[in-house]
Design a protein around this motif. Structure first.
Motif, mmCIF file in Angstrom:
data_model
loop_
_atom_site.group_PDB
_atom_site.id
_atom_site.type_symbol
_atom_site.label_atom_id
_atom_site.label_comp_id
_atom_site.label_asym_id
_atom_site.label_seq_id
_atom_site.Cartn_x
_atom_site.Cartn_y
_atom_site.Cartn_z
ATOM 1 N N VAL A 100 28.416 21.991 18.565
ATOM 2 C CA VAL A 100 29.320 23.048 19.019
ATOM 3 C C VAL A 100 30.045 22.621 20.282
ATOM 4 O O VAL A 100 29.545 21.808 21.063
ATOM 5 C CB VAL A 100 28.591 24.389 19.290
ATOM 6 N N PHE A 101 31.210 23.200 20.463
ATOM 7 C CA PHE A 101 31.986 23.025 21.678
ATOM 8 C C PHE A 101 32.446 24.414 22.066
ATOM 9 O O PHE A 101 33.062 25.117 21.266
ATOM 10 C CB PHE A 101 33.189 22.112 21.434
ATOM 11 N N THR A 102 32.105 24.845 23.275
ATOM 12 C CA THR A 102 32.485 26.175 23.744
ATOM 13 C C THR A 102 33.611 26.066 24.771
ATOM 14 O O THR A 102 33.831 24.991 25.351
ATOM 15 C CB THR A 102 31.291 26.901 24.382
ATOM 16 N N SER A 103 34.292 27.166 25.002
ATOM 17 C CA SER A 103 35.407 27.162 25.968
ATOM 18 C C SER A 103 34.929 26.767 27.365
ATOM 19 O O SER A 103 35.690 26.166 28.133
ATOM 20 C CB SER A 103 36.095 28.523 25.996
ATOM 21 N N ASP A 104 33.676 27.058 27.677
ATOM 22 C CA ASP A 104 33.134 26.702 28.999
ATOM 23 C C ASP A 104 33.159 25.195 29.253
ATOM 24 O O ASP A 104 33.228 24.763 30.407
ATOM 25 C CB ASP A 104 31.684 27.189 29.133
ATOM 26 N N LEU A 105 33.105 24.400 28.200
ATOM 27 C CA LEU A 105 33.040 22.947 28.382
ATOM 28 C C LEU A 105 34.353 22.363 28.887
ATOM 29 O O LEU A 105 34.370 21.224 29.357
ATOM 30 C CB LEU A 105 32.606 22.270 27.080
ATOM 31 N N PHE A 106 35.439 23.134 28.808
ATOM 32 C CA PHE A 106 36.706 22.658 29.382
ATOM 33 C C PHE A 106 36.672 22.668 30.905
ATOM 34 O O PHE A 106 37.507 22.044 31.548
ATOM 35 C CB PHE A 106 37.885 23.506 28.885
ATOM 36 N N THR A 107 35.705 23.371 31.487
ATOM 37 C CA THR A 107 35.641 23.467 32.951
ATOM 38 C C THR A 107 34.543 22.610 33.566
ATOM 39 O O THR A 107 34.411 22.564 34.782
ATOM 40 C CB THR A 107 35.427 24.941 33.384
ATOM 41 N N THR A 108 33.743 21.974 32.736
ATOM 42 C CA THR A 108 32.678 21.111 33.257
ATOM 43 C C THR A 108 33.174 19.672 33.295
ATOM 44 O O THR A 108 34.177 19.335 32.679
ATOM 45 C CB THR A 108 31.414 21.207 32.386
ATOM 46 N N GLY A 109 32.459 18.835 34.000
ATOM 47 C CA GLY A 109 32.930 17.467 34.135
ATOM 48 C C GLY A 109 31.937 16.403 33.737
ATOM 49 O O GLY A 109 32.200 15.227 33.908
ATOM 50 N N ASN A 110 30.780 16.823 33.202
ATOM 51 C CA ASN A 110 29.799 15.808 32.833
ATOM 52 C C ASN A 110 28.834 16.372 31.782
ATOM 53 O O ASN A 110 28.791 17.584 31.546
ATOM 54 C CB ASN A 110 29.044 15.311 34.068
ATOM 55 N N ASP A 111 28.079 15.485 31.196
ATOM 56 C CA ASP A 111 27.171 15.840 30.112
ATOM 57 C C ASP A 111 26.108 16.846 30.542
ATOM 58 O O ASP A 111 25.810 17.798 29.821
ATOM 59 C CB ASP A 111 26.521 14.560 29.565
ATOM 60 N N HIS A 112 25.548 16.658 31.730
ATOM 61 C CA HIS A 112 24.507 17.571 32.232
ATOM 62 C C HIS A 112 25.055 18.998 32.342
ATOM 63 O O HIS A 112 24.442 19.958 31.879
ATOM 64 C CB HIS A 112 23.983 17.076 33.568
ATOM 65 N N ASP A 113 26.230 19.136 32.940
ATOM 66 C CA ASP A 113 26.840 20.459 33.091
ATOM 67 C C ASP A 113 27.263 21.043 31.741
ATOM 68 O O ASP A 113 27.226 22.257 31.546
ATOM 69 C CB ASP A 113 28.033 20.397 34.037
ATOM 70 N N ASN A 114 27.679 20.183 30.818
ATOM 71 C CA ASN A 114 28.024 20.663 29.471
ATOM 72 C C ASN A 114 26.815 21.329 28.818
ATOM 73 O O ASN A 114 26.914 22.434 28.282
ATOM 74 C CB ASN A 114 28.487 19.511 28.581
ATOM 75 N N ARG A 115 25.695 20.645 28.839
ATOM 76 C CA ARG A 115 24.483 21.202 28.224
ATOM 77 C C ARG A 115 24.045 22.480 28.921
ATOM 78 O O ARG A 115 23.626 23.449 28.276
ATOM 79 C CB ARG A 115 23.362 20.159 28.219
ATOM 80 N N ALA A 116 24.146 22.511 30.244
ATOM 81 C CA ALA A 116 23.766 23.715 30.994
ATOM 82 C C ALA A 116 24.681 24.886 30.645
ATOM 83 O O ALA A 116 24.225 26.028 30.542
ATOM 84 C CB ALA A 116 23.812 23.429 32.490
ATOM 85 N N ALA A 117 25.966 24.616 30.433
ATOM 86 C CA ALA A 117 26.918 25.683 30.096
ATOM 87 C C ALA A 117 26.588 26.300 28.734
ATOM 88 O O ALA A 117 26.666 27.522 28.565
ATOM 89 C CB ALA A 117 28.343 25.140 30.095
ATOM 90 N N VAL A 118 26.206 25.487 27.777
ATOM 91 C CA VAL A 118 25.834 26.017 26.460
ATOM 92 C C VAL A 118 24.505 26.747 26.556
ATOM 93 O O VAL A 118 24.341 27.853 26.020
ATOM 94 C CB VAL A 118 25.785 24.892 25.399
ATOM 95 N N ARG A 119 23.546 26.168 27.251
ATOM 96 C CA ARG A 119 22.215 26.753 27.387
ATOM 97 C C ARG A 119 22.243 28.128 28.058
ATOM 98 O O ARG A 119 21.392 28.971 27.818
ATOM 99 C CB ARG A 119 21.301 25.814 28.179
ATOM 100 N N ALA A 120 23.239 28.387 28.883
ATOM 101 C CA ALA A 120 23.319 29.638 29.644
ATOM 102 C C ALA A 120 23.798 30.833 28.811
ATOM 103 O O ALA A 120 23.748 31.962 29.280
ATOM 104 C CB ALA A 120 24.252 29.447 30.841
ATOM 105 N N VAL A 121 24.239 30.587 27.568
ATOM 106 C CA VAL A 121 24.840 31.652 26.764
ATOM 107 C C VAL A 121 24.043 31.839 25.474
ATOM 108 O O VAL A 121 23.718 30.873 24.784
ATOM 109 C CB VAL A 121 26.310 31.303 26.433
ATOM 110 N N ARG A 122 23.755 33.105 25.161
ATOM 111 C CA ARG A 122 23.038 33.417 23.921
ATOM 112 C C ARG A 122 23.893 33.035 22.717
ATOM 113 O O ARG A 122 25.117 33.064 22.783
ATOM 114 C CB ARG A 122 22.674 34.895 23.882
ATOM 115 N N THR A 123 23.244 32.691 21.620
ATOM 116 C CA THR A 123 23.928 32.213 20.417
ATOM 117 C C THR A 123 25.072 33.122 19.998
ATOM 118 O O THR A 123 26.193 32.658 19.763
ATOM 119 C CB THR A 123 22.920 32.075 19.255
#
Length: 151
Positions: A100-123
């Motif tokens: 998956v790719f969420t809209s939040d990933l457009f604002t992150t700059g690295n893999d760690h932050d990408n995973r954290a952005a997805v993890r922070a949101v319920r399915t």
């Protein structure tokens, strides 16, 4: 016209030999650069976790090696936010390998932050802009019901 160039029908016939399908579903309202970026990120996930989709390494006539790529075509679709949400639910229900790719990933700059952005949101609350899936052709087709081929 080049007589050795395969016809559209011949190319289509070759893709029919695969009993599985790799598909990417993109939200239709994305900018062109976003579509390309999201597609690249999504398919990298499938290649890393579904090794049977990767072919053998390439080599040119001079012996220069190249990385292996997918052994089958990647079909790219588009749809509305609602189409993407419904497809995501069907992919999960069928337990198909997915990325998956969420809209939040457009604002992150690295893999760690990408995973954290997805993890922070319920399915059910993910703001999906892209989904990649691999599986039996019929299951993928059913999961992507309502999506249209990307122009």
């Amino acid at each position: 016209m080049n007589d050795s160039a395969p016809t559209r029908a011949a190319r289509a016939a070759r893709t029919d030999r695969f009993d599985t399908k790799i598909a990417v579903l993109l939200r239709a309202d994305l900018e062109t650069w976003q579509r390309l970026n999201v597609t690249a990120f999504l398919v990298s996930g499938l290649g890393s976790q579904v090794p049977e989709v990767i072919g053998e390494p390439y080599e040119d006539a001079d012996g220069v090696p190249y990385l292996p790529m997918f052994r089958q075509p990647v079909l790219v679709f588009e749809g509305t936010k609602e189409t993407l949400t419904a497809a995501h639910a069907r992919v999960l229900a069928r337990a198909l390998p997915r990325a998956v790719f969420t809209s939040d990933l457009f604002t992150t700059g690295n893999d760690h932050d990408n995973r954290a952005a997805v993890r922070a949101v319920r399915t059910a609350e993910l703001d999906l802009v892209g989904l990649a899936v691999h599986g039996p052709r019929n299951a993928v087709d059913k999961a992507l019901k309502g999506a249209r081929m990307h122009p």
